[in-house]
Motif scaffolding. Structure first.
Motif, short mmCIF file in Angstrom:
data_model
loop_
_atom_site.label_atom_id
_atom_site.label_comp_id
_atom_site.label_asym_id
_atom_site.label_seq_id
_atom_site.Cartn_x
_atom_site.Cartn_y
_atom_site.Cartn_z
N SER A 33 3.29 47.18 -17.72
CA SER A 33 2.71 47.60 -18.41
C SER A 33 2.31 49.35 -18.18
O SER A 33 2.02 49.77 -17.14
CB SER A 33 1.23 47.04 -17.41
OG SER A 33 0.92 47.01 -16.24
N ASN A 51 4.66 41.77 -18.32
CA ASN A 51 3.52 42.09 -19.03
C ASN A 51 3.91 43.66 -19.42
O ASN A 51 4.41 44.34 -18.90
CB ASN A 51 2.52 42.48 -18.02
CG ASN A 51 1.34 43.02 -18.17
OD1 ASN A 51 1.21 43.46 -19.70
ND2 ASN A 51 0.50 43.27 -17.75
N SER A 53 2.30 45.84 -21.52
CA SER A 53 1.48 45.76 -22.71
C SER A 53 1.13 47.28 -22.14
O SER A 53 1.17 47.86 -21.27
CB SER A 53 -0.20 44.91 -22.08
OG SER A 53 -0.40 45.80 -20.67
N SER A 54 0.75 47.72 -23.83
CA SER A 54 0.61 49.39 -23.11
C SER A 54 2.13 50.19 -23.42
O SER A 54 1.73 51.19 -22.57
CB SER A 54 -0.82 50.18 -22.60
OG SER A 54 -2.12 48.75 -22.85
N ASN A 70 4.29 39.86 -22.46
CA ASN A 70 2.81 40.43 -23.31
C ASN A 70 3.24 42.33 -23.83
O ASN A 70 3.40 43.25 -22.64
CB ASN A 70 1.59 40.76 -22.15
CG ASN A 70 0.30 40.97 -22.65
OD1 ASN A 70 -0.05 41.37 -24.12
ND2 ASN A 70 -0.72 41.30 -21.99
N ARG A 72 0.44 43.41 -25.35
CA ARG A 72 -0.43 44.16 -26.56
C ARG A 72 -0.82 45.17 -26.34
O ARG A 72 -0.31 46.51 -25.84
CB ARG A 72 -2.52 43.70 -25.86
CG ARG A 72 -2.00 41.75 -25.99
CD ARG A 72 -2.94 41.30 -25.45
NE ARG A 72 -4.12 41.53 -26.34
CZ ARG A 72 -5.54 41.64 -26.41
NH1 ARG A 72 -5.63 40.37 -25.89
NH2 ARG A 72 -6.47 41.91 -26.92
#
Length: 114
Positions: A33, A51, A53-54, A70, A72
């Motif tokens: 992330s 992960n 994310s971002s 993920n 997101r």
């Protein structure tokens, strides 16, 4: 050809050293992330329970398989996603601009906010 099992720490260390070719890697249960992985080549890779994310994924080749990942608020821009498979992934709020989506598979993927 078998995939090379890799850790997030190893991937980030090699990326920081200038490596961009990560074809046919296998990454599981990792956290990338908010990372910067621009211009990375993930052809034939498999990510499971990662992960992302971002994360910043600009100018990448993401022709890979993503399972329970993920994404997101990820930035995915100017990328090749041709023949990429997303299975049970969360892409809510992800920015998907100027991407090649030919034969890309989205199975039970949340694209809300895109």
């Amino acid at each position: 050809m078998e995939k090379e099992r890799i850790t997030a720490e190893n991937l980030l260390r090699r990326y920081a050293a200038g490596e961009r070719d990560f074809q046919r890697i296998l990454l599981e249960y990792a956290d990338l992330s908010e990372g910067e992985l621009q211009c990375i080549d993930l052809r034939g890779a498999q990510f499971s329970y990662v992960n992302l994310s971002s994360i910043n994924l600009r100018h990448c080749c993401l022709t890979a398989e993503f399972i329970y990942c993920n994404f997101r608020n990820a930035l995915i821009e100017h990328c090749d996603l041709e023949r990429t498979r997303f299975f049970d992934c969360d892409l809510r709020g992800a920015t998907l601009r100027y991407v090649e989506l030919t034969s890309t598979a989205f199975t039970r993927v949340n694209l809300q906010g895109n």
